[in-house]
Write a protein that holds these residues in place. Structure first.
Motif, mmCIF file in Angstrom:
data_model
loop_
_atom_site.group_PDB
_atom_site.id
_atom_site.type_symbol
_atom_site.label_atom_id
_atom_site.label_comp_id
_atom_site.label_asym_id
_atom_site.label_seq_id
_atom_site.Cartn_x
_atom_site.Cartn_y
_atom_site.Cartn_z
ATOM 1 N N ARG A 77 1.353 3.876 1.889
ATOM 2 C CA ARG A 77 2.095 4.261 3.086
ATOM 3 C C ARG A 77 3.271 3.329 3.341
ATOM 4 N NH1 ARG A 77 -0.513 5.449 9.093
ATOM 5 N NH2 ARG A 77 1.459 6.006 10.118
ATOM 6 N N THR A 78 3.025 2.019 3.209
ATOM 7 C CA THR A 78 4.100 1.046 3.421
ATOM 8 C C THR A 78 5.176 1.201 2.361
ATOM 9 O OG1 THR A 78 2.482 -0.495 4.347
ATOM 10 C CG2 THR A 78 4.604 -1.405 3.708
ATOM 11 N N LEU B 13 6.319 3.851 0.874
ATOM 12 C CA LEU B 13 7.247 4.933 1.203
ATOM 13 C C LEU B 13 8.222 4.513 2.288
ATOM 14 C CD1 LEU B 13 4.837 8.014 1.163
ATOM 15 C CD2 LEU B 13 6.608 7.443 -0.510
ATOM 16 N N ASP B 14 7.721 3.758 3.283
ATOM 17 C CA ASP B 14 8.588 3.313 4.374
ATOM 18 C C ASP B 14 9.641 2.325 3.889
ATOM 19 O OD1 ASP B 14 7.145 4.853 6.145
ATOM 20 O OD2 ASP B 14 5.825 3.209 6.774
ATOM 21 N N ASP C 139 0.842 -1.183 0.000
ATOM 22 C CA ASP C 139 0.000 0.000 0.000
ATOM 23 C C ASP C 139 0.883 1.241 0.000
ATOM 24 O OD1 ASP C 139 0.407 1.018 2.881
ATOM 25 O OD2 ASP C 139 -0.247 -1.033 3.233
#
Length: 367
Positions: free
Chosen positions: A171-172, A174-175, A169
């Motif tokens: 958000r994940t 980018l991390d 997803d």
């Protein structure tokens, strides 16, 4: 012996032909981009040994992996190549530890030594606590790291990543991006990352290679490709307007209609002109006095909200995509069908010569 990857090959599959001349140095991360059907997956399958080439050679550190002329072909299981699949393809019945240990076991390492190697990679990737879990109990980011660990645990000379972050997803993703870059930077061999995400390519890669219709249409550093796109696909990928035209000093006559005044660098003949969407000024009326040397009317065909800005699709000579603030849309009363005037300074236009697609000239295999 030449270190790194050297591909000068042709792959024919049905009615499609991939024809590339590509090198990647040890420690270099090369991002391969291109639209669907451009040959990205075909290239990866050829390097991994899943698809034989039809002509030419694939060399890795001077060793022949595939040679259509001599019939040499190293099977996928015997190639020193680590492959991270798009959906990771972890073995659901094995623990995280045994998934990572699979690669060294496949290379002939004993079960005990393979598990020791796996433990070392699990610690390096921050996965020790998860060593006893099954893939079904992992998050997307954790599964991605396990797949990377499995590929690296086999001590490959070449690392291939197929859309490594696409299953995550936003958000994940980018991390995991920065973490993946850190791990790739410590890999000694060449690495090819197939992706459709320009941000991912810019973050991860030292060099970009763009495929279209089975040919390399552009390659270079991320900065060079972003500043001087060679095709409309690349321009859209990096968020630029791109035009083809004919230069005569400080005038460029555009193939699709209209002209631009550009800095005079003595260019003549066929050129490409790149223009940033944020470099175009939108006015409700024709400017009376302007330092911009390019002014033309246009009709708003559409407005698209892009996080903190609005992208205008404008039809004119030339047509153009323009970025403005939401406040400007309200203040200027911009709406589909509205008439506006556009202006751009000559210094905002990047003018350069077109480049020909790079293909490999390879002989047909001897029957």
């Amino acid at each position: 012996m030449t270190a790194g990857l050297a591909v000068r090959a042709r792959v024919a599959r049905g009615g499609f032909t991939l024809d590339v001349d590509l090198v990647a140095a040890p420690g270099e991360v090369v991002a391969v981009l291109g639209p669907n059907g451009s040959g990205k997956s075909t290239l990866l399958r050829a390097l991994a040994g899943l698809t034989p080439i039809s002509g030419g050679q694939v060399l890795l550190d001077g060793a022949v992996l595939d040679d259509a002329g001599t019939g040499t072909f190293v099977e996928a299981a015997d190639r020193p190549v680590g492959l991270v699949f798009q959906n990771y393809r972890l073995f659901p019945h094995l623990s995280v530890r045994d998934n990572v240990a699979f690669s060294p076991r496949a290379r002939g390492m004993s079960r005990s030594d393979a598990r020791t190697t796996a433990d070392r990679w699990l610690a390096r990737l921050g996965l020790t606590e998860l060593s006893g879990r099954r893939p079904g109990d992992l998050s997307g980011g954790q599964a991605q790291r396990v797949a990377l660990g499995r590929a690296l645990a086999g001590d490959p000379a070449l690392l291939l990543l197929d859309e490594p972050l696409s299953a995550l997803d936003a958000r994940t993703r980018l991390d995991v991006q920065s973490e993946l870059k850190r791990h790739l930077s410590s890999f000694d061999g060449p690495c090819l990352v197939v992706t459709h995400d320009p941000v991912e390519a810019l973050v991860l890669a030292d060099r970009l290679v763009v495929l279209e219709h089975g040919r390399i249409v552009q390659e270079g550093s991320p900065a060079d490709v972003a500043r001087r796109p060679a095709t409309e696909y690349v321009a859209k990928l990096v968020g630029l307007n791109l035009y083809t035209g004919t230069a005569d000093g400080d005038q460029v006559t555009l193939d699709a209609g209209g002209t631009f005044v550009v800095p005079d660098h003595g260019q003549h003949g066929a050129v490409l002109v790149a223009l940033r969407p944020s470099a175009v000024i939108v006015s409700p009326h024709r400017p009376d006095v302007s330092s911009a040397r390019n002014t033309w009317p246009a009709t708003i065909e559409g407005l698209t909200l892009l996080t903190d800005r609005v992208r205008l699709d404008l039809h004119g000579e030339p047509s153009v995509l323009v970025d403005v603030t939401p406040a400007a849309v309200a203040d200027l009363g911009l709406r589909p069908g509205g008439q506006v005037w556009l202006s751009a300074k000559a210094t905002e236009l990047e003018v350069y010569g077109p480049s020909a697609p790079r293909t490999a000239v390879v002989p047909d295999p001897v029957p």
